[in-house]
Design a protein around this motif. Sequence first.
Motif, PDB file in Angstrom:
ATOM      1  N   THR A  71       0.831  -1.193   0.000  1.00 44.66           N
ATOM      2  CA  THR A  71       0.000   0.000   0.000  1.00 44.66           C
ATOM      3  C   THR A  71       0.871   1.251   0.000  1.00 44.66           C
ATOM      4  O   THR A  71       2.065   1.202   0.308  1.00 44.66           O
ATOM      5  CB  THR A  71      -0.917   0.056   1.235  1.00 44.66           C
ATOM      6  OG1 THR A  71      -0.136   0.362   2.399  1.00 44.66           O
ATOM      7  CG2 THR A  71      -1.643  -1.258   1.448  1.00 44.66           C
TER       8      THR A  71
ATOM      9  N   ASN B  74      -3.889   3.427  -0.023  1.00 45.58           N
ATOM     10  CA  ASN B  74      -4.023   3.072  -1.432  1.00 45.58           C
ATOM     11  C   ASN B  74      -3.444   1.677  -1.634  1.00 45.58           C
ATOM     12  O   ASN B  74      -2.234   1.476  -1.484  1.00 45.58           O
ATOM     13  CB  ASN B  74      -3.273   4.074  -2.306  1.00 45.58           C
ATOM     14  CG  ASN B  74      -3.835   5.475  -2.217  1.00 45.58           C
ATOM     15  OD1 ASN B  74      -4.710   5.845  -2.980  1.00 45.58           O
ATOM     16  ND2 ASN B  74      -3.335   6.262  -1.255  1.00 45.58           N
TER      17      ASN B  74
ATOM     18  N   LEU C 237      -2.056  -0.971  -3.799  1.00 42.60           N
ATOM     19  CA  LEU C 237      -1.469  -0.882  -5.130  1.00 42.60           C
ATOM     20  C   LEU C 237      -1.824  -2.076  -6.002  1.00 42.60           C
ATOM     21  O   LEU C 237      -1.957  -3.205  -5.532  1.00 42.60           O
ATOM     22  CB  LEU C 237       0.047  -0.741  -5.033  1.00 42.60           C
ATOM     23  CG  LEU C 237       0.561   0.513  -4.315  1.00 42.60           C
ATOM     24  CD1 LEU C 237       2.073   0.625  -4.474  1.00 42.60           C
ATOM     25  CD2 LEU C 237      -0.122   1.780  -4.813  1.00 42.60           C
TER      26      LEU C 237
ATOM     27  N   GLN D  90       1.907  -1.375 -10.435  1.00 44.58           N
ATOM     28  CA  GLN D  90       2.391  -0.162  -9.771  1.00 44.58           C
ATOM     29  C   GLN D  90       3.663  -0.365  -8.953  1.00 44.58           C
ATOM     30  O   GLN D  90       3.917   0.357  -7.989  1.00 44.58           O
ATOM     31  CB  GLN D  90       1.277   0.417  -8.900  1.00 44.58           C
ATOM     32  CG  GLN D  90       0.085   0.904  -9.715  1.00 44.58           C
ATOM     33  CD  GLN D  90      -1.028   1.471  -8.878  1.00 44.58           C
ATOM     34  OE1 GLN D  90      -1.522   0.815  -7.954  1.00 44.58           O
ATOM     35  NE2 GLN D  90      -1.425   2.703  -9.167  1.00 44.58           N
TER      36      GLN D  90
ATOM     37  N   CYS E   9       5.435   2.253  -6.225  1.00 38.80           N
ATOM     38  CA  CYS E   9       5.785   1.856  -4.861  1.00 38.80           C
ATOM     39  C   CYS E   9       7.218   2.244  -4.533  1.00 38.80           C
ATOM     40  O   CYS E   9       7.497   2.786  -3.467  1.00 38.80           O
ATOM     41  CB  CYS E   9       5.585   0.353  -4.698  1.00 38.80           C
ATOM     42  SG  CYS E   9       6.098  -0.268  -3.080  1.00 38.80           S
TER      43      CYS E   9
ATOM     44  N   ALA F  74      -5.033   2.527  -8.481  1.00 36.88           N
ATOM     45  CA  ALA F  74      -4.921   1.634  -7.323  1.00 36.88           C
ATOM     46  C   ALA F  74      -6.026   0.582  -7.352  1.00 36.88           C
ATOM     47  O   ALA F  74      -7.119   0.810  -7.875  1.00 36.88           O
ATOM     48  CB  ALA F  74      -4.981   2.424  -6.024  1.00 36.88           C
TER      49      ALA F  74
END
Length: 207
Positions: free
Chosen positions: A62, A118, A120, A124, A128, A158
Amino acid sequence: MGHAGMAAAAVRYLRSAGAPTVAGPVEALPRPDLRAVGEDERAPVDPARFRRVLGHFATGVTVVTAPAVTAGDPAGPAGFACQSFASLSLDPPLVCFMVGRTSTTWPRIARAGVFCVNVLGAHQGELCRGFAVSGADKFAGVVYDAAPVSGSPRLAGAAAWIDCTVHAVHTGGDHLIVVGRVDALGASGDEGTDVPPLLFHRGRFLT
């Protein structure tokens, strides 16, 4: 909870940490002395082995974000990459995340009194990594809008988002356990596209 409630939550955090509850910036806590055994007792678990063994537990990834405390704040919004996130309670709806007590981002979240988690998506990983570094403009080039209740950055793409108010903060060794009351939430599936999650296992992202 309005601004007064957010301030009260930050004050509860400061009191639990033994810091003065005066107006102004919240300073990151110094690294605590965590030794819980005497010098003549068995040594604690080796930190490297602890990390290696616990790395076998796969987690989601996250980014926890918070809005700028005041409009025009040159520091802008706050955010950091976080694996230590979990749901905590259904009634009332609570979630929690863990953050290092030496984090320079956490005091900014504490001042805001709110945050957005959020979750992920699998695509992503680079996002990150950007939020995992210190000292950079983490939001440069990042597309986001405002979460509906807190106004915290809600990252585009997300898999899910959870909009929260800081509910309580507890100490846990060299980390803080931050409990958030869920005010709003949503997932990519709500819009008809189900984004698979980004997973982390043994020091790397799973693909």
